[in-house]
Design an enzyme around this catalytic site. Sequence first.
Site, mmCIF file in Angstrom:
data_model
loop_
_atom_site.group_PDB
_atom_site.id
_atom_site.type_symbol
_atom_site.label_atom_id
_atom_site.label_comp_id
_atom_site.label_asym_id
_atom_site.label_seq_id
_atom_site.Cartn_x
_atom_site.Cartn_y
_atom_site.Cartn_z
ATOM 1 N N LYS A 63 1.040 -0.867 -0.077
ATOM 2 C CA LYS A 63 0.118 0.108 0.023
ATOM 3 C C LYS A 63 0.753 1.100 -0.406
ATOM 4 O O LYS A 63 1.746 0.783 0.318
ATOM 5 C CB LYS A 63 -0.898 -0.374 0.763
ATOM 6 C CG LYS A 63 -0.350 -0.160 2.500
ATOM 7 C CD LYS A 63 -1.269 0.530 3.467
ATOM 8 C CE LYS A 63 -0.492 0.789 4.995
ATOM 9 N NZ LYS A 63 -1.125 2.083 5.733
ATOM 10 N N ASP A 117 -2.493 -6.126 2.087
ATOM 11 C CA ASP A 117 -2.820 -4.951 3.690
ATOM 12 C C ASP A 117 -2.811 -5.988 4.429
ATOM 13 O O ASP A 117 -3.425 -7.133 4.727
ATOM 14 C CB ASP A 117 -5.098 -5.392 3.193
ATOM 15 C CG ASP A 117 -5.343 -4.111 4.282
ATOM 16 O OD1 ASP A 117 -4.449 -4.016 4.966
ATOM 17 O OD2 ASP A 117 -6.334 -3.614 3.936
ATOM 18 N N HIS A 118 -1.398 -5.896 5.485
ATOM 19 C CA HIS A 118 -1.164 -7.003 5.895
ATOM 20 C C HIS A 118 -2.387 -6.662 7.416
ATOM 21 O O HIS A 118 -1.857 -8.082 7.951
ATOM 22 C CB HIS A 118 -0.104 -5.834 6.625
ATOM 23 C CG HIS A 118 0.178 -4.934 7.468
ATOM 24 N ND1 HIS A 118 0.056 -3.746 7.673
ATOM 25 C CD2 HIS A 118 -0.219 -5.121 9.047
ATOM 26 C CE1 HIS A 118 0.489 -2.925 8.052
ATOM 27 N NE2 HIS A 118 -0.087 -3.887 9.511
ATOM 28 N N LYS A 129 -3.468 -11.359 9.510
ATOM 29 C CA LYS A 129 -3.344 -11.405 10.679
ATOM 30 C C LYS A 129 -3.949 -12.401 11.537
ATOM 31 O O LYS A 129 -5.795 -12.379 10.923
ATOM 32 C CB LYS A 129 -3.530 -10.201 12.137
ATOM 33 C CG LYS A 129 -2.497 -8.893 11.705
ATOM 34 C CD LYS A 129 -3.210 -7.826 12.411
ATOM 35 C CE LYS A 129 -1.999 -6.398 12.517
ATOM 36 N NZ LYS A 129 -1.338 -7.006 13.137
ATOM 37 N N GLU A 139 -2.855 4.897 17.524
ATOM 38 C CA GLU A 139 -1.862 4.614 17.712
ATOM 39 C C GLU A 139 -1.366 5.603 18.471
ATOM 40 O O GLU A 139 -2.041 6.273 18.670
ATOM 41 C CB GLU A 139 -1.176 5.136 15.977
ATOM 42 C CG GLU A 139 -1.491 4.561 14.934
ATOM 43 C CD GLU A 139 -0.707 4.081 13.556
ATOM 44 O OE1 GLU A 139 0.401 4.345 13.257
ATOM 45 O OE2 GLU A 139 -1.350 5.398 13.444
ATOM 46 N N ASP A 141 -4.550 6.823 4.862
ATOM 47 C CA ASP A 141 -4.068 5.997 5.610
ATOM 48 C C ASP A 141 -4.310 4.470 6.016
ATOM 49 O O ASP A 141 -3.533 3.387 6.042
ATOM 50 C CB ASP A 141 -2.487 6.480 6.363
ATOM 51 C CG ASP A 141 -1.362 5.791 6.649
ATOM 52 O OD1 ASP A 141 -0.887 4.756 5.933
ATOM 53 O OD2 ASP A 141 -0.184 5.719 7.759
ATOM 54 N N HIS A 143 -7.261 -0.644 5.667
ATOM 55 C CA HIS A 143 -8.018 -1.749 6.974
ATOM 56 C C HIS A 143 -9.088 -1.176 7.786
ATOM 57 O O HIS A 143 -9.534 -2.683 7.701
ATOM 58 C CB HIS A 143 -6.193 -1.603 8.168
ATOM 59 C CG HIS A 143 -4.713 -1.422 7.200
ATOM 60 N ND1 HIS A 143 -4.629 -1.817 6.248
ATOM 61 C CD2 HIS A 143 -4.044 -0.578 7.712
ATOM 62 C CE1 HIS A 143 -3.406 -2.078 6.321
ATOM 63 N NE2 HIS A 143 -2.870 -0.392 7.726
ATOM 64 N N LYS A 164 -3.041 9.214 15.177
ATOM 65 C CA LYS A 164 -2.368 9.047 15.783
ATOM 66 C C LYS A 164 -2.041 9.737 17.082
ATOM 67 O O LYS A 164 -2.496 10.584 17.457
ATOM 68 C CB LYS A 164 -1.460 9.282 15.215
ATOM 69 C CG LYS A 164 -0.744 9.023 13.678
ATOM 70 C CD LYS A 164 0.428 8.962 12.950
ATOM 71 C CE LYS A 164 0.052 8.127 11.672
ATOM 72 N NZ LYS A 164 0.914 6.674 12.307
HETATM 73 N N1 LIG Z 1 7.459 0.263 6.323
HETATM 74 C C1 LIG Z 1 5.891 -0.514 6.720
HETATM 75 O O1 LIG Z 1 5.660 -0.264 7.991
HETATM 76 C C2 LIG Z 1 5.143 0.282 5.726
HETATM 77 C C3 LIG Z 1 4.181 -0.002 6.282
HETATM 78 C C4 LIG Z 1 2.782 0.414 5.001
HETATM 79 C C5 LIG Z 1 3.265 -0.161 3.777
HETATM 80 N N2 LIG Z 1 4.402 0.800 3.702
HETATM 81 C C6 LIG Z 1 4.852 0.651 2.008
HETATM 82 O O2 LIG Z 1 6.283 0.012 1.471
HETATM 83 C C7 LIG Z 1 7.069 0.101 0.864
HETATM 84 C C8 LIG Z 1 7.823 -0.018 1.353
HETATM 85 O O3 LIG Z 1 8.257 1.197 2.317
HETATM 86 P P1 LIG Z 1 9.258 1.185 3.402
HETATM 87 O O4 LIG Z 1 9.134 1.856 4.866
HETATM 88 O O5 LIG Z 1 10.422 0.421 3.140
HETATM 89 O O6 LIG Z 1 10.001 2.636 2.686
HETATM 90 P P2 LIG Z 1 12.049 3.226 2.665
HETATM 91 O O7 LIG Z 1 12.197 2.557 3.828
HETATM 92 O O8 LIG Z 1 11.349 4.591 1.640
HETATM 93 O O9 LIG Z 1 12.223 2.119 1.189
HETATM 94 C C9 LIG Z 1 12.066 2.740 0.023
HETATM 95 C C10 LIG Z 1 13.038 2.108 -1.300
HETATM 96 O O10 LIG Z 1 13.046 1.907 -1.985
HETATM 97 C C11 LIG Z 1 14.437 2.642 -2.175
HETATM 98 N N3 LIG Z 1 14.135 3.226 -3.476
HETATM 99 C C12 LIG Z 1 13.835 4.853 -3.215
HETATM 100 N N4 LIG Z 1 14.078 5.733 -4.688
HETATM 101 C C13 LIG Z 1 14.319 4.733 -5.642
HETATM 102 C C14 LIG Z 1 15.386 4.770 -6.767
HETATM 103 N N5 LIG Z 1 15.033 5.700 -7.392
HETATM 104 N N6 LIG Z 1 15.576 4.172 -7.032
HETATM 105 C C15 LIG Z 1 16.358 2.353 -6.557
HETATM 106 N N7 LIG Z 1 15.668 2.361 -5.425
HETATM 107 C C16 LIG Z 1 14.614 3.443 -4.630
HETATM 108 C C17 LIG Z 1 15.096 2.888 -1.262
HETATM 109 O O11 LIG Z 1 16.672 2.920 -1.872
HETATM 110 P P3 LIG Z 1 17.201 3.651 -0.427
HETATM 111 O O12 LIG Z 1 18.029 2.776 0.005
HETATM 112 O O13 LIG Z 1 18.275 3.276 -1.885
HETATM 113 O O14 LIG Z 1 17.271 4.760 -0.648
HETATM 114 C C18 LIG Z 1 14.474 1.697 -0.815
HETATM 115 O O15 LIG Z 1 15.041 0.551 -0.562
HETATM 116 C C19 LIG Z 1 6.349 1.579 0.518
HETATM 117 O O16 LIG Z 1 5.358 1.058 -0.468
HETATM 118 C C20 LIG Z 1 5.164 1.605 1.250
HETATM 119 O O17 LIG Z 1 3.982 2.736 0.900
HETATM 120 C C21 LIG Z 1 5.744 0.347 4.577
#
Ligand SMILES: NC(=O)c1ccc[n+]([C@@H]2O[C@H](COP(=O)([O-])OP(=O)(O)OC[C@H]3O[C@@H](n4cnc5c(N)ncnc54)[C@H](OP(=O)(O)O)[C@@H]3O)[C@@H](O)[C@H]2O)c1
Length: 507
Positions: A169, A198-199, A203, A237, A256, A261, A359
């Site tokens: 998402k 949708d994690h 659950k 949260e 969000d 969810h 939040k």
């Molecule tokens: N974190 C969560 O709990 C969570 C929950 C729900 C959804 N999501 C979704 O899951 C996805 C990832 O989340 P995240 O929290 O892991 O995000 P993040 O920490 O910002 O990581 C994003 C990833 O994308 C890479 N990236 C960004 N721009 C790039 C580019 N131009 N070329 C190559 N690689 C690139 C980053 O690499 P670099 O390290 O090189 O920047 C990093 O590996 C997103 O779609 C987010 O909305 C996350």
Amino acid sequence: MSSSNPLRDPRDRRLPRIAGPSGLVIFGVTGDLSRKKLMPAIYDLANRGLLPPGFSLVGFARRDWENEDFAQVVHDAVKEHARTPFREEVWQQLAEGFRFVPGVFDDDEAFVQLRATIEELDKARGTGGNFAFYLSVPPKFFPTVVQQLKKHGLSQGQGDSWRRAVIEKPFGHDLKSAQELNQVVHEVFRPGDVFRIDHYLGKETVQNILALRFANTMFEPIWNRSYVDHVQITMAEDIGIGGRAGYYDGIGAARDVIQNHLLQLLALTAMEEPASFDASSLVTEKLKALRAVKLPKDLGKHTVRAQYAGGWQGGEEVHGYLEEEGIDPHSKTDTYAAIKLEIDNRRWAGVPFYLRTGKRLGRRVTEIAVVFQRAPHSPFDATDTQELGQNALVIRVQPDEGVTIRFGSKVPGTSMEIRDVTMDFQYGESFTESSPEAYERLLLDVLLGEANLFPRHEEVEQSWRILDPIEEFWDKHGKPEQYTSGTWGPKAADEMLARDGRSWRRP
Ligand SMILES: NC(=O)c1ccc[n+]([C@@H]2O[C@H](COP(=O)([O-])OP(=O)(O)OC[C@H]3O[C@@H](n4cnc5c(N)ncnc54)[C@H](OP(=O)(O)O)[C@@H]3O)[C@@H](O)[C@H]2O)c1
């Protein structure tokens, strides 16, 4: 009498579900999600013996890493975040299948190398050409990545082998962008090969909604407008936005959390019994429930959005949303959203479903509370029932997973005083098995090609159809109210329920 149906799936469900020969490619493998959830989940699955012996993991990211550097990153993530104990022999076998491909998403050379890596793994590890591509990247890159997969011949398997796309998402920002995104993805992958995460659906407690409703006889007869007064679905949260200003501002709580969810929880709570538990029967019923959702006429009275102001939480003084680093001080983004919905069908006509999320609220909690009508007549003195509330069945999604039933009981003594008591089922106490992480379940399902726990594109679009008019209304009308951090949200949300003669639960 047994109700087993030989026409249904003949597999013995007691056997462990083990993935066949396959591999996983993670784009965005340096990200938070990958480190905290995906890598640990893969190890936990391997540790539970649910991955095939030649399972392979390919990381794709813009880092100058060798395979060994990547393996070290996964190792550290597993040590820090895995749920099950670290076992050297499991790790060694798993790590043999790790490969790393350096590159950016529009770099053709990197995708040529990715293809060569997959072909090498097919030969060396017997992955059989079966690969899932996990897009753990900012959504603006989804189109580029899927188009690159198509261009380099990676999106279609040969012969019987499969290729699947896993998308995180948010699925769009509104209906239009969600439709565009679905179109781009479906130009490359067949709808049945696209798994939207949708994690919440991974659950145990969310899957238990279906068990509770359809494996028992005592709840379903009262699960309707004749007995239910209203339903409250809460995801609260206690944290702020943390370092996620770039992601959060302009998105907000409703997009969000409610769009995905909470509307999924609503659909599971409200839907009719599916013909079976295969993906298409479940989607059919969830979609019917979502399509029957009716918005209130007066959105000003029946929706609330707000932002947290500074305050005290967990013994610490915390900033307000507008003072958070990276947030526009004039931002109108909601960090709290509450909406009243109705479901226009025979089962639910006239029963409000109140959804709220926020939040920096009083506690971290997600629950579905089905609140029942009061007894039609009370033979007791009013003074004896002053502390008797409405019966409720509460599905506690997190933390403290379980189910609580609240009902009235006589207080011991000589008078007939009646007070609310609760009866509790707690996962932790009733089962010795610990619950797998949502991502373990979902990754395994992707590798098995089982789509029951993944929202289909029609559901995503239907959810935006519900939310879009609310977001448009908020855009046009004023600014969000403020609420003090550590409280249960803005006054307007309490007033919204008070006008209906009800009040929010304080979980
Ligand atoms: N974190 C969560 O709990 C969570 C929950 C729900 C959804 N999501 C979704 O899951 C996805 C990832 O989340 P995240 O929290 O892991 O995000 P993040 O920490 O910002 O990581 C994003 C990833 O994308 C890479 N990236 C960004 N721009 C790039 C580019 N131009 N070329 C190559 N690689 C690139 C980053 O690499 P670099 O390290 O090189 O920047 C990093 O590996 C997103 O779609 C987010 O909305 C996350």
